[in-house]
Scaffold this motif. Sequence first.
Motif, PDB file in Angstrom:
ATOM      1  N   PRO A 132       0.790  -1.235   0.000  1.00  0.00           N
ATOM      2  CA  PRO A 132       0.000   0.000   0.000  1.00  0.00           C
ATOM      3  C   PRO A 132       0.818   1.279   0.000  1.00  0.00           C
ATOM      4  CG  PRO A 132      -0.062  -1.071   2.149  1.00  0.00           C
ATOM      5  CD  PRO A 132       0.588  -2.034   1.210  1.00  0.00           C
ATOM      6  N   HIS A 133       2.093   1.216   0.395  1.00  0.00           N
ATOM      7  CA  HIS A 133       2.903   2.430   0.440  1.00  0.00           C
ATOM      8  C   HIS A 133       3.614   2.710  -0.880  1.00  0.00           C
ATOM      9  CE1 HIS A 133       2.055   2.634   4.677  1.00  0.00           C
ATOM     10  NE2 HIS A 133       2.570   1.437   4.879  1.00  0.00           N
ATOM     11  N   ILE A 134       3.455   1.828  -1.855  1.00  0.00           N
ATOM     12  CA  ILE A 134       4.052   2.026  -3.174  1.00  0.00           C
ATOM     13  C   ILE A 134       3.070   2.795  -4.052  1.00  0.00           C
ATOM     14  CG2 ILE A 134       4.951   0.891  -5.234  1.00  0.00           C
ATOM     15  CD1 ILE A 134       6.740   0.593  -2.808  1.00  0.00           C
ATOM     16  N   ASP A 135       3.570   3.806  -4.737  1.00  0.00           N
ATOM     17  CA  ASP A 135       2.744   4.577  -5.668  1.00  0.00           C
ATOM     18  C   ASP A 135       2.708   3.811  -6.993  1.00  0.00           C
ATOM     19  OD1 ASP A 135       1.226   6.504  -6.842  1.00  0.00           O
ATOM     20  OD2 ASP A 135       2.764   8.069  -6.839  1.00  0.00           O
ATOM     21  N   GLU A 136       1.657   3.031  -7.186  1.00  0.00           N
ATOM     22  CA  GLU A 136       1.547   2.156  -8.356  1.00  0.00           C
ATOM     23  C   GLU A 136       1.253   2.967  -9.610  1.00  0.00           C
ATOM     24  OE1 GLU A 136      -0.699  -2.106  -9.305  1.00  0.00           O
ATOM     25  OE2 GLU A 136      -1.556  -0.705  -7.872  1.00  0.00           O
ATOM     26  N   THR A 137       1.840   2.558 -10.726  1.00  0.00           N
ATOM     27  CA  THR A 137       1.517   3.229 -11.987  1.00  0.00           C
ATOM     28  C   THR A 137       0.085   2.893 -12.394  1.00  0.00           C
ATOM     29  OG1 THR A 137       2.226   1.452 -13.459  1.00  0.00           O
ATOM     30  CG2 THR A 137       3.916   3.032 -12.751  1.00  0.00           C
ATOM     31  N   LEU A 138      -0.485   3.769 -13.190  1.00  0.00           N
ATOM     32  CA  LEU A 138      -1.835   3.533 -13.685  1.00  0.00           C
ATOM     33  C   LEU A 138      -1.875   2.284 -14.554  1.00  0.00           C
ATOM     34  CD1 LEU A 138      -4.653   4.721 -13.632  1.00  0.00           C
ATOM     35  CD2 LEU A 138      -4.010   6.210 -15.529  1.00  0.00           C
ATOM     36  N   ALA A 139      -0.841   2.106 -15.375  1.00  0.00           N
ATOM     37  CA  ALA A 139      -0.776   0.908 -16.217  1.00  0.00           C
ATOM     38  C   ALA A 139      -0.691  -0.350 -15.365  1.00  0.00           C
ATOM     39  CB  ALA A 139       0.420   0.997 -17.162  1.00  0.00           C
ATOM     40  N   GLY A 140       0.140  -0.325 -14.337  1.00  0.00           N
ATOM     41  CA  GLY A 140       0.270  -1.474 -13.467  1.00  0.00           C
ATOM     42  C   GLY A 140      -1.016  -1.805 -12.748  1.00  0.00           C
ATOM     43  N   PHE A 141      -1.725  -0.779 -12.283  1.00  0.00           N
ATOM     44  CA  PHE A 141      -2.986  -0.986 -11.581  1.00  0.00           C
ATOM     45  C   PHE A 141      -4.013  -1.655 -12.484  1.00  0.00           C
ATOM     46  CE2 PHE A 141      -7.252   0.372 -10.470  1.00  0.00           C
ATOM     47  CZ  PHE A 141      -7.314   0.125  -9.106  1.00  0.00           C
ATOM     48  N   VAL A 142      -4.195  -1.121 -13.689  1.00  0.00           N
ATOM     49  CA  VAL A 142      -5.227  -1.644 -14.592  1.00  0.00           C
ATOM     50  C   VAL A 142      -4.841  -3.019 -15.117  1.00  0.00           C
ATOM     51  CG1 VAL A 142      -6.399  -1.257 -16.798  1.00  0.00           C
ATOM     52  CG2 VAL A 142      -6.119   0.623 -15.185  1.00  0.00           C
ATOM     53  N   ARG A 143      -3.576  -3.235 -15.439  1.00  0.00           N
ATOM     54  CA  ARG A 143      -3.157  -4.555 -15.895  1.00  0.00           C
ATOM     55  C   ARG A 143      -3.400  -5.596 -14.800  1.00  0.00           C
ATOM     56  NH1 ARG A 143       1.751  -3.586 -16.480  1.00  0.00           N
ATOM     57  NH2 ARG A 143       1.842  -3.025 -18.694  1.00  0.00           N
ATOM     58  N   ARG A 144      -3.108  -5.215 -13.561  1.00  0.00           N
ATOM     59  CA  ARG A 144      -3.277  -6.145 -12.446  1.00  0.00           C
ATOM     60  C   ARG A 144      -4.740  -6.475 -12.202  1.00  0.00           C
ATOM     61  NH1 ARG A 144      -4.251  -4.944  -7.246  1.00  0.00           N
ATOM     62  NH2 ARG A 144      -3.726  -2.738  -7.510  1.00  0.00           N
ATOM     63  N   ARG A 145      -5.600  -5.471 -12.243  1.00  0.00           N
ATOM     64  CA  ARG A 145      -7.005  -5.701 -11.893  1.00  0.00           C
ATOM     65  C   ARG A 145      -7.864  -6.120 -13.086  1.00  0.00           C
ATOM     66  NH1 ARG A 145      -7.942  -5.550  -6.920  1.00  0.00           N
ATOM     67  NH2 ARG A 145      -9.933  -6.453  -7.553  1.00  0.00           N
ATOM     68  N   LEU A 151      -5.992  -2.629 -20.471  1.00  0.00           N
ATOM     69  CA  LEU A 151      -5.014  -1.544 -20.461  1.00  0.00           C
ATOM     70  C   LEU A 151      -4.842  -0.978 -21.862  1.00  0.00           C
ATOM     71  CD1 LEU A 151      -2.692   0.173 -19.344  1.00  0.00           C
ATOM     72  CD2 LEU A 151      -1.197  -1.815 -19.633  1.00  0.00           C
ATOM     73  N   ASP A 152      -4.667  -1.844 -22.851  1.00  0.00           N
ATOM     74  CA  ASP A 152      -4.366  -1.385 -24.213  1.00  0.00           C
ATOM     75  C   ASP A 152      -5.544  -0.716 -24.892  1.00  0.00           C
ATOM     76  OD1 ASP A 152      -1.777  -2.288 -24.030  1.00  0.00           O
ATOM     77  OD2 ASP A 152      -2.167  -4.183 -25.049  1.00  0.00           O
ATOM     78  N   GLY A 165      -1.503  11.625 -21.613  1.00  0.00           N
ATOM     79  CA  GLY A 165      -0.494  11.044 -20.753  1.00  0.00           C
ATOM     80  C   GLY A 165      -0.091   9.631 -21.121  1.00  0.00           C
ATOM     81  N   ASP A 166       0.912   9.154 -20.405  1.00  0.00           N
ATOM     82  CA  ASP A 166       1.430   7.804 -20.557  1.00  0.00           C
ATOM     83  C   ASP A 166       1.088   7.034 -19.280  1.00  0.00           C
ATOM     84  OD1 ASP A 166       2.837   5.456 -20.781  1.00  0.00           O
ATOM     85  OD2 ASP A 166       4.788   6.407 -21.118  1.00  0.00           O
ATOM     86  N   PRO A 167       0.186   6.059 -19.345  1.00  0.00           N
ATOM     87  CA  PRO A 167      -0.219   5.347 -18.130  1.00  0.00           C
ATOM     88  C   PRO A 167       0.915   4.589 -17.466  1.00  0.00           C
ATOM     89  CG  PRO A 167      -1.088   4.250 -20.078  1.00  0.00           C
ATOM     90  CD  PRO A 167      -0.515   5.556 -20.529  1.00  0.00           C
TER      91      PRO A 167
END
Length: 462
Positions: A132-145, A151-152, A165-167
């Motif tokens: 939870p203390h890591i600032d996850e990238t938007l791309a990483g968040f969406v790919r994971r969930r 994502l694409d 922007g670049d996710p």
Amino acid sequence: MSKHIAILGAGISGLSIAYALEKAGLRVTLFEAREHVGGPLRSSEREGFVVEHGPHTLLQRSAGVAALLSELGLDDQIVDAFESASRRYVVRYGRALALPSSPAEFLKSELLSPAAKLRLLGEPFVSRFDRPHIDETLAGFVRRRLGPEALDYLLDPFVGGTYAGDPHQMSARHTFPVLKELEDEAGSLLLGGVRRQLRTTRSETPRAPKRLLSFSGGLQTLTDALAAALEGPIHLGHPVTGLRRTAAGWQVLSDTSSGPADAAFDALVSTLPPYALADLRWEHASPPPAPLQRVVDVPFAPITLVATGFKRPDVAHPLDGFGVLNPRVEELHTLGTLFTSSMFPQRAPRGSVNLTTFVGGARQPALARLDDQAVVELVKLDLRRILGVRAEPHFVHISRWEKAIPQFEVGHQLVLNAYDTLEDALPGLFFAGNTRDTVALPALLDAREHHARRVTDFLNLT
């Protein structure tokens, strides 16, 4: 005499905060480097086409924005987007495919493969982010969930078209905080969304109707109305070159001869873009160097907007929607195209269509800086491939913004912390605007009351 406040910058944030401060009974003076108010909210009519040089629409979704428009006397100038504007297209296989708007359309849509659809349906079973203390990238968040195809073909084109922007660089928590909140609250975007919808349905708090709108003369109507409603002076063509702290308050320094050079202000609100702070000279005030540099270094994406006019029969696509977004994986030259005259038919002469295409962004910044002829050729190439355009445009207008949209990249919380540190070190100086708040116009308007309260609270304590 009431307290006197200086607002640095007369864009949408500066104007709306000034309006809120005057409503609170304070005197306000604005300083603007350009010769006009509104920043990128500029509208013009040329050859029968209404062109927006920046943002094209305002999504009214709060009672506060609705009340502001009424107070400014703009209700009779509002133009609602056609209902078909709710339809969005995304390119896949080189074709513009409609985003599904119902479960039945979702099942039939070619936008995602069967495997990707199953992956979306399995979202509630994906575990929470365990760091939870890591600032996850938007791309990483969406790919994971949601999976790589989501994502694409869902997130990436939306981020490119909305934030330029670049996710893979953007912070999920600061770009789309609602997504992180849903995961934190319910462990699932789907379940969290359902819970919020139930809470909203049961809430007795009145909400303004959600409207996608503009004005008969374009979005510049809004900033012009805010400026006209202000009692205090607006000094145009007056770039701020420095700030001086004195026993009597703050002074605004400028190389121009006009304006209240010796006026002392009880507080300042800066809505200047952060890179403008780098060149300010500070007299009898000492901003901490590291936080100031952190703010100055906020990255911005360049965008070139190309408005094109075509005869309606020369465009094969029905243009029955808001526009089309281009995913990075489709390897096109543009970020997307708005169907401007489909949303607001009066934006083009009879028998013609008005399209606005966005070039550059964090994805392809070099393309935004091409010369006019080269950038128009890229736009025509993509419009032929995606929309079936089969003629030369008979109208072209180009707007360029080298620093268009701030990028809330991973670590953006450090920028917000830096703003807090600067305000603590420089009492009476407040920061607002799209790098402190958000890039969305409705949220910037809603933030006016928050910043006005911060100023009045400070003055009541001093």
